[in-house]
Design a protein around this motif. Structure first.
Motif, mmCIF file in Angstrom:
data_model
loop_
_atom_site.group_PDB
_atom_site.id
_atom_site.type_symbol
_atom_site.label_atom_id
_atom_site.label_comp_id
_atom_site.label_asym_id
_atom_site.label_seq_id
_atom_site.Cartn_x
_atom_site.Cartn_y
_atom_site.Cartn_z
ATOM 1 N N UNK A 618 0.811 -1.210 0.233
ATOM 2 C CA UNK A 618 -0.052 -0.140 0.020
ATOM 3 C C UNK A 618 0.921 1.273 -0.063
ATOM 4 N N UNK A 619 1.836 1.362 0.777
ATOM 5 C CA UNK A 619 2.924 2.306 0.919
ATOM 6 C C UNK A 619 3.614 2.612 -0.526
ATOM 7 N N UNK A 620 4.049 1.522 -1.201
ATOM 8 C CA UNK A 620 4.643 1.634 -2.316
ATOM 9 C C UNK A 620 3.537 2.291 -3.444
ATOM 10 N N UNK A 621 2.352 1.744 -3.465
ATOM 11 C CA UNK A 621 1.435 2.294 -4.307
ATOM 12 C C UNK A 621 1.067 3.815 -4.307
ATOM 13 N N UNK A 622 1.065 4.156 -2.896
ATOM 14 C CA UNK A 622 0.861 5.695 -2.587
ATOM 15 C C UNK A 622 2.320 6.586 -3.017
ATOM 16 N N UNK A 623 3.331 5.752 -2.711
ATOM 17 C CA UNK A 623 4.744 6.499 -3.491
ATOM 18 C C UNK A 623 4.488 6.686 -4.985
ATOM 19 N N UNK A 624 4.395 5.616 -5.673
ATOM 20 C CA UNK A 624 4.252 5.396 -7.114
ATOM 21 C C UNK A 624 3.236 6.546 -7.556
ATOM 22 N N UNK A 625 2.088 6.665 -7.012
ATOM 23 C CA UNK A 625 0.918 7.721 -7.254
ATOM 24 C C UNK A 625 1.401 9.093 -6.806
ATOM 25 N N UNK A 626 2.275 9.223 -6.093
ATOM 26 C CA UNK A 626 2.611 10.482 -5.717
ATOM 27 C C UNK A 626 1.469 11.058 -4.699
ATOM 28 N N UNK A 627 1.058 10.065 -3.842
ATOM 29 C CA UNK A 627 -0.169 10.497 -2.936
ATOM 30 C C UNK A 627 0.442 10.894 -1.688
ATOM 31 N N UNK A 628 0.291 12.021 -1.098
ATOM 32 C CA UNK A 628 0.799 12.797 -0.016
ATOM 33 C C UNK A 628 0.028 12.450 1.227
ATOM 34 N N UNK A 629 0.426 12.283 2.270
ATOM 35 C CA UNK A 629 -0.105 12.236 3.795
ATOM 36 C C UNK A 629 -0.884 10.992 3.933
ATOM 37 N N UNK A 630 -0.539 9.881 3.471
ATOM 38 C CA UNK A 630 -1.131 8.523 3.695
ATOM 39 C C UNK A 630 -0.793 8.133 5.225
ATOM 40 N N UNK A 631 -1.696 7.722 6.160
ATOM 41 C CA UNK A 631 -1.639 7.271 7.429
ATOM 42 C C UNK A 631 -2.191 5.939 7.479
#
Length: 793
Positions: A618-631
């Protein structure tokens, strides 16, 4: 639809056309041929022979030795145990090295020491029913009728030398579910005249109105109903030509009256039914809706319970047929029947389908009526049936026809615009060809407009006219052209690009994409431990499901993912990581469509799979999409997940998903004996959180410094909280945080855990001094202690 080329050949001259040529031409003109079969191809070297002499077998009481003339010069000697053989009779003779249905091969050999040079055949050995030929008997040799020349191929005698063509008829061309309909298409395809039989009924006097009356109480469900009466009926076998034609279409002969109704069914595509008039109370036929709970025993011997939505044919007291589906046993034609009523009618297709589905009885008649047949052919089909009765000598036709006709002609004239049609097709076809083609297809053409025949209910628009022209002109003659017209540049939307990015990223992380049904089993909620009062149990119910297991639209994708994981687990796939982008459906009000939500669903199990592996995906997916502020925040109340290994996924503080280990009780319900993990994340929330602006960062000029940090802290403190404190305390020089160990055990007090991180520190302005590093590390340690109660281990 099966039909023999020989029957088509009686209506259209196709002499010299091979079966393959016929199939290719008909397919290209729009009548797709699925298969061609010669129904007697399994029979080889079987001819008509004449018994010249019969002698007793010298060594067997039950065998006889026959001398048979097969027209080949020398007589054949055949040993048989048949008891119905007689000198002078004609019989089917299987010659040496002949073949019979089922792969049976006959060769000469000795029977009890006497040479037998072939075999005389019964109807069963030739693969036909006892009713297919008058000379067939239950136990014995088939006897060929007198007058057939010796040596004639038995296939010609039995009507087995037919090429049967099987067509795939599309639902909009119900007119082609008939021999006449296919003959029309054949005539236009091969540019030959169509020679339909001239229908004439002589009659024998009398007045039908003196014998029967017809009342249609529901003209919407029965727009047309005709009745003809036949008296002095003579039930008997049908002539060979009719038996052969029925056989070529896959029907067996019953008797002349039943065969006539089946013949009309095939020839016109119009179902018929025959009643014994003596069983009709008060001499009445009433077409009405059934009464709730009313019963009828149909021709198949089953008692049916009816309701008021069903249409029945009744007499003055009782139903005698289920309209358009099946007749009743109480008005069935018997061997001693003397007077019958021929029913030819048109019924509402939707009503017939609902009735047949409710009763669980789909017949040849109902299958045709469902397609909304042409009501204008009813009378002609009825007249044709009466003509056949007279041709076969099966009875006398009472003068007159009762025709209750409430049909309105709703056809509309359609413009023939050659320029538009050519533009539409990308062709340069002349107007004369278009007009001639439409006329050949039985269209009326006047003043630049055309009117489709009544049996072509699929013709409504100019595009339909263009299709008719194109298929007769020849699709193979139309050149391929590029699309023309003004349009906007093609391309994917932002959301579509994000979806592609999600799929590519997850595939790159080693997950396989799956696609599951959007409908599911209502029992899935029990398997997922979802409470009875949960909103997730409020579903959209499918009105016509394939079965209970697919009867509701899903409100969560976790169930579909668990089903797929379980299937892989049962197939002994050791390590499985899957993902899906699919919809859930949340009902709103009764008059509105449900709200649809796109979900990213991840599921996994295996030796190297745990909570942190899932969290890393999930974290790698957020990084690839450039999603900020994931907790990630601990979640203990979700009954589908393990209360100690579950986290809510938040973006900007708002919950957008759930992830973690599936509750062991849930896993066991799906058949797992190992831990399983899943995540369900709102795709839209992820897409909206994508930061479209990406900042360029140059390669670092100065070296990085790494420090390991191990913290002793309460077990209940989430790792994410520690990471947040580290991030806020490390300042600009903190480049990266990596968790590499969580430990509980010896040397760790009860209620505590050791959490270890690898920190990367770097300055963009120069090489870090020891004082800067120590200052940052001390600040991090102090804030962990002040905010979370953790101490340096």
């Amino acid at each position: 639809m099966k039909v023999s080329m020989e029957w088509i050949g009686d209506l259209v001259d196709i002499n010299g056309v091979t079966p393959k040529e016929y199939a290719d031409a008909m397919t290209m003109s729009g009548s797709k041929v699925e298969a061609i079969e010669n129904i007697g191809e399994d029979i080889q070297k079987v001819v008509v022979g004449k018994i010249l002499q019969i002698d007793k077998h010298p060594d067997a009481d039950k065998l006889v030795v026959c001398q048979i003339d097969t027209g080949e010069g020398e007589n054949l000697q055949i040993v048989t145990h048949a008891t119905n053989v007689e000198v002078g009779k004609l019989v089917p003779v299987a010659l040496h090295k002949s073949k019979l249905p089922g792969g049976v091969e006959i060769t000469k050999g000795k029977l009890r020491g006497v040479m037998s040079q072939g075999m005389m055949c019964s109807h069963e050995e030739l693969g036909i029913a006892i009713s297919d030929y008058s000379g067939a008997c239950e136990d014995g040799i088939l006897i060929v009728e007198d007058g057939v020349p010796v040596g004639t191929d038995i296939k010609d005698v039995l009507g087995l030398n037919q090429n049967v063509v099987e067509f795939e008829i599309t639902p909009n061309r119900q007119d082609c579910l008939s021999v006449i309909g296919l003959a029309r298409e054949t005539a236009v395809t091969f540019d030959k005249p169509l020679n339909l039989p001239k229908v004439e009924v002589r009659g024998c006097g009398g007045n039908i109105n003196d014998m029967i009356s017809v009342e249609v109480k529901n003209t919407e469900l029965c727009p047309r109903y005709t009745a003809r009466v036949v008296k002095n009926v003579k039930i008997g076998p049908s002539p060979k030509w009719m038996v052969d034609r029925l056989k070529g279409c896959g029907l067996r002969s019953i008797n002349n009256i039943v065969d006539i109704t089946n013949y009309i069914l095939l020839e016109y595509g119009q179902p018929m039914h025959a009643f014994d008039i003596s069983y009709l109370e008060d001499g009445k036929i009433i077409v009405r809706n059934a009464k709730d709970g009313e019963k009828i025993t149909t021709l198949d011997g089953a008692e049916r319970t009816l309701d008021s939505s069903m249409l029945v044919i009744a007499d003055g007291k009782k139903p005698v047929a289920i309209a358009g589906v099946m007749g009743g046993e109480n008005s069935e034609i018997q061997n001693d029947t003397k007077t019958i009523v021929f029913e030819t009618a048109n019924f509402n297709g939707k009503s017939i389908r609902i009735t047949s589905k409710k009763l669980g009885m789909r017949t040849d008649a109902s299958a045709l009526y469902e397609k909304n047949l042409d009501p204008f052919m009813v009378k002609e089909a009825s007249d044709r049936a009466c003509q056949l009765v007279e041709m076969l000598g099966a009875g006398e036709i009472v003068e007159g026809i009762i025709d209750v006709n409430n049909v309105a002609d709703t056809r509309e004239w359609i413009d023939i615009n050659p320029d538009k049609i050519n533009t539409f097709l990308g062709t340069d076809i002349s107007e004369n060809f278009m007009v001639d083609t439409l006329k050949k297809l039985d269209f009326k053409v006047e003043g630049g407009k055309c009117l489709a025949p009544t049996y072509r209910q699929d013709i409504e628009y100019m595009a339909d006219i263009a299709e008719e022209v194109a298929r007769i002109y020849g699709y193979e003659k139309i050149s391929s052209t590029l699309l023309k017209g003004d349009t906007t540049p093609g391309g994917k939307t932002f959301v579509q690009n994000i979806e592609d990015k999600v799929k590519n990223t997850l595939a790159g992380l080693g997950l396989y994409e799956i696609v599951t049904y959007s409908f599911t089993n209502p029992k899935i909620f029990d398997m997922l431990n979802i409470p009875t009062d949960s909103n997730l149990r409020k579903t959209v119910v499918i009105s016509n499901p394939l079965g209970e297991e697919n009867s509701v639209m899903r409100t969560t994708t976790i169930g579909s993912m668990m089903d797929t994981l379980a299937r892989n687990y049962n197939l002994r796939n050791a390590d499985v990581w899957l993902f899906e982008i699919g919809k859930t459906y949340i009902p709103t009000t009764q008059d509105k469509l449900p709200d649809e939500y796109n979900k990213i669903t991840i599921g996994m199990y295996g030796e190297n799979t745990d909570f942190f592996a899932l969290k890393g995906v999930v974290e790698d997916l957020a990084t690839a999409l450039n999603v900020k502020g994931i907790e990630f925040k601990a979640e203990k109340e979700n009954p589908t997940f393990h209360p100690g290994r579950c986290a809510a996924v938040l973006i900007g503080g708002a919950k957008c998903g759930i992830m973690g280990e599936i509750h062991p009780a849930v896993s066991r319900k799906f058949g797992f004996e190992c831990r399983t993990y899943a995540a369900e994340i709102d795709f839209t929330a992820f897409a909206e959180a994508v930061d479209k602006e990406k900042q360029y960062k140059p390669m670092p000029k100065f070296p990085a410094v790494t420090r390991d940090l191990a913290v002793l802290i309460d077990s209940g403190v989430p790792v994410a909280d520690i990471e947040n404190v580290i991030k806020s305390s490390g300042g600009k020089i903190l480049e990266e945080i990596k968790l590499f160990d969580i430990y509980k055990g010896k040397q760790i007090p009860d209620g505590k855990k050791s959490v270890a991180f690898a920190l990367t520190l770097r300055s963009a302005d120069g090489t870090l001094a020891e004082e800067e590093i120590n200052s940052a590390m001390n600040k991090i340690i102090k804030n962990i202690n002040d905010n979370l109660g953790g101490v340096l281990r």
